[in-house]
Design an enzyme around this catalytic site. Structure first.
Site, short mmCIF file in Angstrom:
data_model
loop_
_atom_site.label_atom_id
_atom_site.label_comp_id
_atom_site.label_asym_id
_atom_site.label_seq_id
_atom_site.Cartn_x
_atom_site.Cartn_y
_atom_site.Cartn_z
N GLY A 56 8.06 3.36 -6.42
CA GLY A 56 7.04 4.13 -7.12
C GLY A 56 7.51 4.50 -8.51
O GLY A 56 8.72 4.46 -8.80
N CYS A 83 13.88 1.25 -3.32
CA CYS A 83 13.92 1.84 -4.66
C CYS A 83 13.65 3.35 -4.60
O CYS A 83 14.47 4.11 -4.12
CB CYS A 83 12.94 1.11 -5.58
SG CYS A 83 13.24 1.40 -7.34
N TYR A 84 12.46 3.82 -5.03
CA TYR A 84 12.12 5.24 -4.92
C TYR A 84 12.24 5.70 -3.48
O TYR A 84 12.64 6.84 -3.20
CB TYR A 84 10.71 5.48 -5.45
CG TYR A 84 10.26 6.93 -5.32
CD1 TYR A 84 10.60 7.87 -6.29
CD2 TYR A 84 9.51 7.34 -4.22
CE1 TYR A 84 10.21 9.19 -6.16
CE2 TYR A 84 9.11 8.66 -4.08
CZ TYR A 84 9.47 9.59 -5.05
OH TYR A 84 9.07 10.90 -4.93
N HIS A 171 14.22 -4.45 -5.18
CA HIS A 171 12.96 -4.87 -4.56
C HIS A 171 13.13 -6.22 -3.86
O HIS A 171 13.19 -7.26 -4.52
CB HIS A 171 11.86 -4.97 -5.61
CG HIS A 171 11.42 -3.65 -6.15
ND1 HIS A 171 10.46 -2.88 -5.54
CD2 HIS A 171 11.84 -2.94 -7.23
CE1 HIS A 171 10.29 -1.75 -6.22
NE2 HIS A 171 11.13 -1.76 -7.25
N GLU A 173 10.94 -7.70 -2.07
CA GLU A 173 9.65 -8.37 -1.92
C GLU A 173 9.32 -9.34 -3.05
O GLU A 173 8.42 -10.17 -2.93
CB GLU A 173 8.52 -7.34 -1.77
CG GLU A 173 8.25 -6.48 -3.00
CD GLU A 173 9.11 -5.23 -3.08
OE1 GLU A 173 8.72 -4.29 -3.78
OE2 GLU A 173 10.18 -5.19 -2.43
N ASP A 229 -15.72 -14.95 2.35
CA ASP A 229 -15.59 -13.74 3.17
C ASP A 229 -16.74 -13.55 4.14
O ASP A 229 -16.53 -13.29 5.33
CB ASP A 229 -15.45 -12.51 2.25
CG ASP A 229 -14.22 -12.59 1.35
OD1 ASP A 229 -13.29 -13.33 1.69
OD2 ASP A 229 -14.22 -11.93 0.30
N LYS A 371 -6.86 -12.43 1.17
CA LYS A 371 -7.77 -13.56 0.95
C LYS A 371 -7.26 -14.85 1.58
O LYS A 371 -8.01 -15.57 2.24
CB LYS A 371 -7.97 -13.76 -0.56
CG LYS A 371 -9.06 -14.75 -0.92
CD LYS A 371 -10.44 -14.15 -0.69
CE LYS A 371 -11.53 -15.02 -1.26
NZ LYS A 371 -12.85 -14.39 -1.16
#
Length: 515
Positions: A56, A83-84, A171, A173, A229, A371
């Protein structure tokens, strides 16, 4: 039936929060993003097998810094602070965090000190990671050990294995972190003990059961647009309740060439649900007559759709539910990290503004999916590539691709030109490799010569872009011979056009659509 295994992500406002969720799902584990303000009781109701504290932009040293319910740290549920999230864990459990003299942003080298737990199987003890922090841990809480360090901090990763608490200052990710995938895999499978059973096939089984239990013998209405969708939502609900579902397809006169007949043919042949095709072209064109302002056009198209849809929906007896193709990004964009409605809701995503007296309950069977997961689900349900790989099409349709006043003549011209663009892109095997490929009608007369005659006709612009999520986009450098073929066909086959131009504007500064 699939055992429900969920890893919760407490969102503290990181720009990478959605990416964390994606990486977990790549490990065939279901992930769900919730606000950091969610109470401990609400979190435990979800029966999570693990919790991740996202990064964050805030500093834990600020008085108003976001903090989660500290009871989670004694819950026994495995927790990973990123991280945060690491700094919050340290701060909450009695450690010390200070402002760093040397901030770390971007690529950094991390030396791994302990090849167990989070770093299990990572044999390279020096790995590239992505840092983004200005504070650092000065002192660890009791029971924690350091498992990785950098030049700037001895606590780049920490662990308290007996309590299943882990933290990393970088991070995992993002692709810049070399061992990021292995770190997330270790957390999911080695620490949280996930079975990795979350797949599209198992998702279908669970979703069908949930839909049947909710709907029982009542009826469901769905606004079918023919897009990815709504088509996947219709196919999934059809598999669950068949003829209890009625899909309403509104032909507003702003569709691509042969779109209404394509949709009607496709769905009546392959599905058992009831399909109502409403020819409302005259109504829409009447409402749009004389209007040139893009925003007014959009609003009028939306208002007219709601009136038409509501009129048809009220004719369906015993309808208790309204189904929508809401996807997970729609849900996330609608909620801020504080859990409040956000200003980023896109009004054209779903059927908004329906009268309250309809009293329909919502069914959103795709609201947990991204998606690309929706596309995978569509394939699993047997939908063709033509449906699941279809390019995004704006809610107002060709209404935002005819500049100025919308007339039937202008729409017909655009339909023919647009059909040529799509057809040639498919022939060149490029259509499914680009984000969007379409034509725009520009009501500007230019001089031309066709045969021995002087012409004074309109302009077609071709817009072809590549993108990942539509937030940014680059124009595609098409082969010149393909551009030439598209241009030649449009000028020769579409009456009213004597000039074709190619849009080479990226987003930003331009938008993908022209209006």
């Amino acid at each position: 039936m699939m055992k429900k295994e969920t890893i919760l992500i407490l969102d503290f406002g990181s720009q990478y929060t959605q990416l964390i969720a994606r990486r977990i799902r790549e490990e065939n584990v279901f992930s769900k993003i919730v606000s950091y303000k969610t109470s401990f009781e609400e979190l435990i109701k979800e029966k999570p097998i693990g919790i991740i504290l996202s990064g964050g932009p805030s500093s834990i040293l600020r008085k108003e810094a976001p903090k989660c319910d500290s009871k989670i740290f004694d819950s026994g549920v495995p927790i990973l602070g990123i991280c945060y999230g690491l700094q919050l864990m340290v701060y909450s459990l009695g450690g010390e965090v200070v402002t760093s003299c040397s901030r770390e942003y971007g690529k950094m080298n991390v030396e791994i000190l302990n090849n167990e737990n989070i770093f299990k199987g990572i044999t390279n003890n020096c790995t590239n990671v992505w840092m983004s922090h200005g504070d650092k841990v000065q002192k660890l809480p009791k029971g924690f050990i350091s498992t990785a360090k950098t030049q700037n901090t001895p606590f780049a990763a920490i662990a308290y294995p007996d309590k299943n608490l882990y933290g990393i200052q970088f991070h995992p990710e993002v692709v810049h972190t070399t061992a990021g995938k292995s770190i997330i895999k270790n957390f999911c499978h080695n620490i949280c003990k996930a079975s990795g059973s979350w797949t599209m096939k198992s998702y279908i089984d669970v979703a069908i059961g949930e839909i049947r239990e909710l709907v029982k013998k009542d009826k469901v209405i769905l606004a079918l647009s023919g897009g990815v969708d709504s088509s996947v939502a219709a196919a999934l609900i059809d598999k669950a309740i068949g003829k209890q579902l009625t899909c309403i397809f509104v032909d507003n006169g702003l569709l691509r060439k042969n779109e209404a007949s394509r949709v009607e043919g496709l769905y009546t042949r392959n599905f058992s649900f009831n399909l109502k095709v409403i020819d409302a072209e005259e109504r829409f064109l009447k409402r749009l007559k004389g209007i040139k302002d893009p925003e007014v056009k959009r609003k009028n198209i939306g208002y007219e759709f709601i009136e038409v849809f509501n009129n048809e929906a009220t004719k369906i007896e015993n309808a208790k539910f309204l189904a929508q193709g809401t996807t997970y990004p729609d849900v996330i964009e609608s909620i801020s990290i504080d859990g409040n409605p956000s200003d980023t809701i896109k009004s054209h995503h779903n059927v908004g503004g329906l009268p309250e007296d309809m009293k329909l309950k919502l069914i959103e069977p795709l609201r947990s999916l991204f998606k690309d997961e929706v596309r995978l689900l569509g394939k699993e349900l047997g939908l063709s590539n033509e449906v699941v790989m279809r390019q995004p099409f704006p809610g107002p349709g060709l209404g935002v691709r005819v500049l100025g006043e919308i007339t039937k003549d202008n729409l017909d011209i655009l339909r023919e030109a647009d059909h040529i663009v799509v057809e040639e892109m498919k022939k060149a095997d490029l259509y499914y490799k680009t984000w969007q490929a379409f034509a725009v009608f520009i009501p500007v007369k230019t001089v031309g010569v066709m045969g021995d005659e002087r012409t004074y006709d309109n302009v077609i612009a071709i817009r072809i872009v590549e993108s990942v999520d539509g937030m940014t986009a680059n124009w595609v450098q098409l082969p010149h011979d393909l551009l030439g073929k598209i241009s030649s066909r449009i000028i020769n086959e579409v009456r009213g056009i004597n000039r074709v131009v190619y849009d080479i504007t990226s987003k930003p500064p331009g938008t993908i659509e022209w209006e």
